[in-house]
Design an enzyme around this catalytic site. Structure first.
Site, PDB file in Angstrom:
ATOM      1  N   CYS A 115     -31.955  66.708  44.469  1.00 38.18           N
ATOM      2  CA  CYS A 115     -30.775  67.642  45.011  1.00 38.18           C
ATOM      3  C   CYS A 115     -30.990  69.424  44.075  1.00 38.18           C
ATOM      4  O   CYS A 115     -29.853  70.064  44.037  1.00 38.18           O
ATOM      5  CB  CYS A 115     -29.326  67.171  44.741  1.00 38.18           C
ATOM      6  SG  CYS A 115     -29.692  65.406  45.736  1.00 38.18           S
ATOM      7  N   HIS A 251     -23.579  71.676  43.552  1.00 40.59           N
ATOM      8  CA  HIS A 251     -23.950  70.904  44.486  1.00 40.59           C
ATOM      9  C   HIS A 251     -23.077  70.211  45.200  1.00 40.59           C
ATOM     10  O   HIS A 251     -22.032  69.121  44.868  1.00 40.59           O
ATOM     11  CB  HIS A 251     -25.009  69.906  43.429  1.00 40.59           C
ATOM     12  CG  HIS A 251     -25.912  69.246  45.150  1.00 40.59           C
ATOM     13  ND1 HIS A 251     -26.394  69.558  46.109  1.00 40.59           N
ATOM     14  CD2 HIS A 251     -25.605  67.955  44.625  1.00 40.59           C
ATOM     15  CE1 HIS A 251     -26.615  68.120  46.467  1.00 40.59           C
ATOM     16  NE2 HIS A 251     -26.729  67.178  46.111  1.00 40.59           N
ATOM     17  N   ASN A 281     -23.887  65.982  52.330  1.00 36.20           N
ATOM     18  CA  ASN A 281     -25.670  66.246  51.341  1.00 36.20           C
ATOM     19  C   ASN A 281     -26.446  67.128  51.775  1.00 36.20           C
ATOM     20  O   ASN A 281     -26.902  65.914  52.048  1.00 36.20           O
ATOM     21  CB  ASN A 281     -25.403  64.905  50.419  1.00 36.20           C
ATOM     22  CG  ASN A 281     -26.551  65.751  48.997  1.00 36.20           C
ATOM     23  OD1 ASN A 281     -26.600  66.423  49.022  1.00 36.20           O
ATOM     24  ND2 ASN A 281     -25.845  64.461  47.937  1.00 36.20           N
TER      25      ASN A 281
HETATM   26  N1  COA Z   1     -17.990  52.170  54.987  1.00 42.47           N
HETATM   27  C1  COA Z   1     -17.534  51.224  54.333  1.00 42.47           C
HETATM   28  N2  COA Z   1     -17.663  50.502  53.596  1.00 42.47           N
HETATM   29  C2  COA Z   1     -18.961  51.445  52.528  1.00 42.47           C
HETATM   30  C3  COA Z   1     -19.404  52.095  53.064  1.00 42.47           C
HETATM   31  C4  COA Z   1     -19.510  52.433  54.327  1.00 42.47           C
HETATM   32  N3  COA Z   1     -20.419  53.678  54.541  1.00 42.47           N
HETATM   33  N4  COA Z   1     -20.644  52.211  52.167  1.00 42.47           N
HETATM   34  C5  COA Z   1     -20.138  51.570  51.438  1.00 42.47           C
HETATM   35  N5  COA Z   1     -19.402  50.410  51.741  1.00 42.47           N
HETATM   36  C6  COA Z   1     -18.564  49.103  50.783  1.00 42.47           C
HETATM   37  C7  COA Z   1     -19.400  48.353  50.229  1.00 42.47           C
HETATM   38  O1  COA Z   1     -20.107  47.227  50.861  1.00 42.47           O
HETATM   39  C8  COA Z   1     -18.474  47.595  48.838  1.00 42.47           C
HETATM   40  O2  COA Z   1     -17.593  46.981  49.400  1.00 42.47           O
HETATM   41  P1  COA Z   1     -17.604  45.354  48.730  1.00 42.47           P
HETATM   42  O3  COA Z   1     -16.495  45.792  48.140  1.00 42.47           O
HETATM   43  O4  COA Z   1     -17.301  44.530  49.938  1.00 42.47           O
HETATM   44  O5  COA Z   1     -18.797  45.184  48.474  1.00 42.47           O
HETATM   45  C9  COA Z   1     -17.360  49.140  48.654  1.00 42.47           C
HETATM   46  O6  COA Z   1     -17.578  49.810  50.417  1.00 42.47           O
HETATM   47  C10 COA Z   1     -17.660  50.222  47.469  1.00 42.47           C
HETATM   48  O7  COA Z   1     -18.076  50.029  47.306  1.00 42.47           O
HETATM   49  P2  COA Z   1     -19.067  50.715  46.081  1.00 42.47           P
HETATM   50  O8  COA Z   1     -20.813  51.478  46.514  1.00 42.47           O
HETATM   51  O9  COA Z   1     -18.850  50.612  45.084  1.00 42.47           O
HETATM   52  O10 COA Z   1     -18.728  52.519  46.977  1.00 42.47           O
HETATM   53  P3  COA Z   1     -18.076  53.380  46.026  1.00 42.47           P
HETATM   54  O11 COA Z   1     -16.186  54.190  46.043  1.00 42.47           O
HETATM   55  O12 COA Z   1     -19.138  53.571  44.347  1.00 42.47           O
HETATM   56  O13 COA Z   1     -18.712  54.699  46.896  1.00 42.47           O
HETATM   57  C11 COA Z   1     -20.380  56.292  47.458  1.00 42.47           C
HETATM   58  C12 COA Z   1     -19.725  55.260  47.127  1.00 42.47           C
HETATM   59  C13 COA Z   1     -21.636  55.864  48.007  1.00 42.47           C
HETATM   60  C14 COA Z   1     -19.359  57.435  48.200  1.00 42.47           C
HETATM   61  C15 COA Z   1     -19.749  57.022  45.926  1.00 42.47           C
HETATM   62  O14 COA Z   1     -20.144  55.396  44.582  1.00 42.47           O
HETATM   63  C16 COA Z   1     -20.720  57.548  45.771  1.00 42.47           C
HETATM   64  O15 COA Z   1     -20.271  58.487  45.642  1.00 42.47           O
HETATM   65  N6  COA Z   1     -21.835  57.808  44.243  1.00 42.47           N
HETATM   66  C17 COA Z   1     -22.201  58.818  44.114  1.00 42.47           C
HETATM   67  C18 COA Z   1     -23.247  59.443  45.038  1.00 42.47           C
HETATM   68  C19 COA Z   1     -23.771  61.014  44.967  1.00 42.47           C
HETATM   69  O16 COA Z   1     -23.702  61.888  44.455  1.00 42.47           O
HETATM   70  N7  COA Z   1     -25.349  61.047  45.319  1.00 42.47           N
HETATM   71  C20 COA Z   1     -26.291  61.809  45.478  1.00 42.47           C
HETATM   72  C21 COA Z   1     -26.010  62.936  44.199  1.00 42.47           C
HETATM   73  S1  COA Z   1     -27.255  63.995  44.327  1.00 42.47           S
END
Ligand code: COA
Length: 324
Positions: A115, A251, A281
């Site tokens: 990214c 970003h 993204n």
């Molecule tokens: N829809 C519904 N539920 C979802 C889901 C979706 N699309 N994706 C994950 N979940 C669930 C998970 O299974 C988990 O369930 P559980 O508690 O029963 O195990 C719950 O949501 C929480 O998951 P978690 O991964 O802890 O969520 P989060 O609050 O961290 O959000 C992201 C996930 C990916 C949105 C967040 O971590 C994020 O944005 N991270 C940065 C990623 C990023 O920027 N990447 C690119 C960098 S360039």
């Protein structure tokens, strides 16, 4: 001898026609519009057609940027593309764009910094243009991330999208690009990666499918800290006070990450260019596309002080301070 700078003389972007909404995704995996919007800030993303490649999008963005800059393809003498989703292993996307534009005989390459690809590419091109080694550089960020996403994995497929953005860089007596800051730390290689390549493995096996892998929660935490430190470094290097940036062009990974960076800079969200809602993204394409959106809708004007930043797999991260 007076110092020379490079300045952005034109911007462009290219998005695939097809739009995939959160409601569409809720038909494909166990998710909801509400979950995606509140956790990420994304509502829709563009997805490349089956026969549409990274080079197609890169070419579209490059042509727009050259038109705005008032330069012809034949005026370009340096071309760099940030991408992690090249059409093929080689020729690189830079060469493929050259071929499309009917030009050649100068350096053209792609670089892989996930990214942060556009910020890395911009920094490299700036070294060439500001030192007089190139006169007109095309700098592109282009991706078809949809090709490496597992469309059955709700934790990744809701986040990413396709697109390309480009700028033309030309020499100038005044800034221009004031400073660029690039960083990487390979110790985080297992938090965000794609397991397939050429020298490791080329065929899918049962353990690991050929799709982008992400530990979202852990990525989030490191991204916030590293982006805070790179914006602090950019401000300190240039003796800037909090609140002196006109526009933050981040970003577009996650609304909460962007809000935290803006807070660090003492900026209100009105001064942050946001395209996340409509583009998702798009990796290396997100910063140049956001810049192009803001230039075209009249928010970013000549003379404005811009801070561009990005963070991605590797991890890589970086920033660019620009007097537009
Ligand atoms: N829809 C519904 N539920 C979802 C889901 C979706 N699309 N994706 C994950 N979940 C669930 C998970 O299974 C988990 O369930 P559980 O508690 O029963 O195990 C719950 O949501 C929480 O998951 P978690 O991964 O802890 O969520 P989060 O609050 O961290 O959000 C992201 C996930 C990916 C949105 C967040 O971590 C994020 O944005 N991270 C940065 C990623 C990023 O920027 N990447 C690119 C960098 S360039």
């Amino acid at each position: 001898m007076t110092k020379m700078y490079s300045r952005i003389s034109g911007t462009g972007r290219c998005l695939p026609e097809r739009i995939l909404t959160n409601a569409d995704l809720a038909q494909m995996v166990d998710t909801s519009d509400e979950w995606i919007r509140t956790r990420t800030g994304i509502e829709r993303r563009h997805i490349a057609a089956e026969d549409q490649t990274t080079t197609d999008l890169a070419e579209g963005a490059a042509r727009q940027a050259m038109e705005v800059a008032g330069v012809a393809p034949g005026d370009i003498d340096f071309l760099v593309v940030g991408t992690t989703t090249p059409d093929v292993v080689f020729p690189n996307v830079g060469c493929l764009v050259q071929e499309r534009l009917g030009i050649g005989g100068f350096a053209a390459f792609s670089l892989e910094a996930a990214c942060s690809g556009f910020i890395y590419a911009l920094s490299v091109a700036d070294q060439f243009v500001s030192s007089g080694k190139a006169r007109r550089a095309l700098v592109i960020g282009a991706e078809t991330l949809s090709r490496i996403i597992d469309w059955n994995d709700r934790s990744t497929c809701v986040i990413f999208g396709d697109g390309a953005g480009a700028v033309v860089l030309e020499p100038s007596d005044e800034p221009g690009i004031i400073s660029t800051h690039l960083r990487a730390d390979g110790q985080y290689k297992d938090l965000l990666y794609h397991p397939y390549g050429t020298s490791k493995k080329q065929q899918a096996d049962d353990d690991e499918q050929p799709f982008l892998q992400m530990k979202g929660n852990e990525v989030f935490k490191v991204a916030v800290r590293r982006l805070e430190s790179i914006v602090d470094e950019t401000m300190a290097t240039n003796n800037l006070e909090r609140g002196s940036i006109d526009w933050l062009i981040p970003h577009q990974a996650n609304l909460r990450i962007i809000q935290l960076t803006a807070k660090r800079l003492g900026m209100s969200m009105e001064k942050v260019i946001m395209t996340l809602r409509d583009h998702g993204n798009t990796s290396a394409a997100s910063v140049p596309m956001a810049l192009d959106v803001a230039v075209r809708d009249g928010r970013v004007n000549r003379g404005d002080l811009l801070l561009l930043e990005a963070f991605g797999g590797g991890f890589t991260w970086g920033s660019a301070l620009i007097r537009y």
